[in-house]
Each structure stands twice: as C-alpha cells, then as structure tokens.
Design an enzyme around this catalytic site. Structure first.
Site, PDB file in Angstrom:
ATOM      1  N   GLU A  27       0.800  -1.229   0.000  1.00  0.00           N
ATOM      2  CA  GLU A  27       0.000   0.000   0.000  1.00  0.00           C
ATOM      3  C   GLU A  27       0.834   1.281   0.000  1.00  0.00           C
ATOM      4  OE1 GLU A  27      -3.875  -0.129   2.246  1.00  0.00           O
ATOM      5  OE2 GLU A  27      -2.699  -1.477   3.473  1.00  0.00           O
TER       6      GLU A  27
ATOM      7  N   SER B 139      -6.320  -2.207   1.212  1.00  0.00           N
ATOM      8  CA  SER B 139      -6.502  -1.775  -0.180  1.00  0.00           C
ATOM      9  C   SER B 139      -6.860  -2.933  -1.107  1.00  0.00           C
ATOM     10  CB  SER B 139      -5.252  -1.061  -0.714  1.00  0.00           C
ATOM     11  OG  SER B 139      -5.120   0.163  -0.040  1.00  0.00           O
TER      12      SER B 139
ATOM     13  N   GLU C  63     -14.604  -5.194   8.479  1.00  0.00           N
ATOM     14  CA  GLU C  63     -13.320  -4.806   9.067  1.00  0.00           C
ATOM     15  C   GLU C  63     -13.378  -3.346   9.506  1.00  0.00           C
ATOM     16  OE1 GLU C  63     -10.002  -4.281   6.355  1.00  0.00           O
ATOM     17  OE2 GLU C  63     -11.359  -4.193   4.654  1.00  0.00           O
TER      18      GLU C  63
ATOM     19  N   SER D 248     -10.319   8.950  -1.728  1.00  0.00           N
ATOM     20  CA  SER D 248     -10.626   8.157  -0.531  1.00  0.00           C
ATOM     21  C   SER D 248     -11.973   8.528   0.091  1.00  0.00           C
ATOM     22  CB  SER D 248      -9.517   8.315   0.511  1.00  0.00           C
ATOM     23  OG  SER D 248      -8.288   7.864  -0.014  1.00  0.00           O
TER      24      SER D 248
END
EC number: 6.3.2.4
Length: 324
Positions: A14, A164, A286, A297
């Site tokens: 990531e 990701s 999660e 994002s």
C-alpha cells in the site's frame, strides 16, 4: 508554530497510496499553525524529503532530523501510513516510547484492528455480526471440501492483515480455492475465508471531532468489478455514493454499530468501518484505523459531506493528539 512530521510510505503493497495520502495531508495542513515535514518511512531508509526532493536521514534514537546543521524535533506525528508499520501498532508503540504524540489510535488498538479475524472475534460477544468464516495459517493442510461446507460458494479469500484489497479473491468454484489461497499468502501468512454476503456495501467513518465521537455521512459502494477491489477503490471502477441510499432507520442503525465498535475498542483518531447490509442486518467486514486520505478516498469525501474541510479535519486530528 508546531513541527508536524507527516509519516507516509510503509513496508507493504500500500506504500504508493500512502505517499499520495501523506502529500495530501501536507498540502492541506494549516501553514499558519504548522510546519509540515514529509517523512518517508521505508525498510531501507527513514528520511525527511524537502520540497526540492532532497533527503535528510531521520535519527531513530529520538525521531529527529538535522537540516543544514539545525536539529528539528517534532511536536506531533500525523500518521498516513497504510499497512505495516503505521497501521499495525509498530509506529504507535515506538512513538509512545519516545513520548511523541501521534494522530492515530494507540498501539494495541492498531495491532488488534489490523487483524481482521481478531477484531471480529472481540466484537462478536457485543452482538456485532460478521460473515461465517474459516481460518488458515501458512502451512496448514487445505481441505477445500471442508471450507466449502462451512462458508459456501461463492466466498472471499482474504489476507488477514492487508489493506486496499491486495490479495483478495472472489471464489466461485471449489477448484479455484487453492489458487486464491496462494494469492492471499503472497500478502500475509494468515488467511480468512468468508461467506459471500449479498447485500448493500457501506463504509462508515467515525472520528473524534472536537472531543465528540462523530459518525460521518455513510458511503454506499457500488463496484463495477466483482467486489470493491483495488481497481474499484483507486481506478474509478466503482460508484461511491455519499450519503448512502439507505433508509434513515438503517443509517441510524449501521452508524450506531460503527460508533459502538469505535467505543468498545477504545479507538482514537480516524476509523472507517466496512459493512454489508443483508435483509436489514449490518454485517461488519473490518475496521481501518489509517484510512486513505487521497482525493479518491472515502473518509475525506465523508468529511466534506459533513461540512468539515480537509484543513479542519487534519488540524482537528493534530490538536486532539497534542491535548493527550
């Protein structure tokens, strides 16, 4: 003026996304209050990178940097590292030993939430639901019939500790399982295999904003691909709809669960939890404790929808860390 080290990069797949996140934080840092320093953290080097791309090594003894003969210490660290060592507790523990405030959660919370399996296990007794799952550690014998019997098909094979969507596969037949397991093992030595939840996927940002635990507007994720994978997240192969097209009751319900998880885990700073809603029941996938801060994002999008500018979002995180 406070000296703020924005740590970015990291040791995982990531790192590229983390560099984009860190640079965005640097761009939106209030220059009247803070001197921002871009600190690249890689296995082979920890360096401060200035505007001319010159690198200055970080002294790991006290996390300082010397530039042109002047030693610079940092008042606070803004953590923008996705994956290890920024999201799994290693940096948090190191900075705590040095007594340097940082913007993300504490080391135990980071280590716990970085492990999808353990997070869901801790939250389960509080009535927070998750998919039926099967666990594998590298070296375990693989009984594909046993896996299918437990989780059904299709199912998802995921590295237990990666982000990701690296290493994740959607498996439709038993024959595909060994290949998907190998792909996941490239990212992690622990694997979680989960039943497929057919429902609405939502992402819920929860932050401490001015001392109040706040649920941000919820994002609904509609992926063009089989699931919300790397392409869908970063290459525009998905629709992200904020606020989500769910009822007010469901918005209330899933927001309350995300907030409860944040409180139960004694979180600080940013968090973004993923859920799939099936038949009016949210199932948690999660929790991310260093969510992406790129323009694409979700958490920055949610903050803007809540009327919180990026300058304000980042300054708030620093101010709360400094108060501690």
């Amino acid at each position: 003026m406070k000296n703020i080290a924005i740590i970015m990069g990291g040791y995982s797949s990531e790192y590229k996304i983390s560099l984009i996140s860190g640079n965005l934080v640097h761009q939106y840092l209030d220059k009247t209050k803070y001197n921002g320093y871009c600190i690249h953290i890689f296995k082979e080097k920890w360096v401060y990178v200035d505007d001319s791309e010159t690198e200055f090594p970080i002294d790991k003894n006290d996390f300082s940097v010397t530039v042109d003969g002047t030693k610079i210490n940092f008042d606070c660290v803004f953590n923008a590292i996705h994956g290890t060592p920024g999201e799994d507790g290693l940096m948090q523990a190191y900075l705590e030993l040095l007594e340097i405030p940082q913007t993300s959660c504490d080391y135990y919370q980071a280590a716990l939430t970085f492990n999808k399996r353990d997070t869901l296990s801790v939250l389960k007794p509080y009535g927070i639901k998750s998919a039926v799952s099967y666990y594998l550690n590298k070296g375990d014998k693989i009984y594909t019939d046993e896996i299918v019997k437990k989780v059904g098909l299709p199912c998802f094979v995921k590295p237990n500790k990666a982000g990701s969507s690296f290493g994740i596969s959607k498996v439709k037949t038993e024959a595909e399982l060994p290949i998907a397991i190998e792909v996941a093992y490239q990212e992690d030595n622990e694997i979680i295999i989960e039943s497929f939840l057919d429902g609405t996927e939502v992402s819920v940002g929860v932050i401490n904003y001015k001392g109040v635990i706040t649920v941000l507007p919820i994002t609904e994720i509609v992926s063009e691909n089989d699931f919300f994978d790397y392409e869908a997240k970063y290459l525009g192969k998905s629709q992200e709809i904020t606020p989500a097209r769910i009822s007010d009751e469901m918005t209330e319900k899933v927001g309350a669960i995300a907030k409860r998880a944040y409180e139960l885990l004694k979180m600080k700073g940013f968090s973004r939890s993923e859920f799939i809603i099936v038949n009016d029941e949210p199932f948690m996938l999660e929790m991310n404790t260093v969510p992406g801060m790129t323009n694409e994002s979700l958490l920055p999008q949610q903050a803007l929808a809540a009327g919180i500018s990026l300058e304000d979002l980042f300054a708030n995180a620093i101010e709360l860390a400094l108060v501690k």
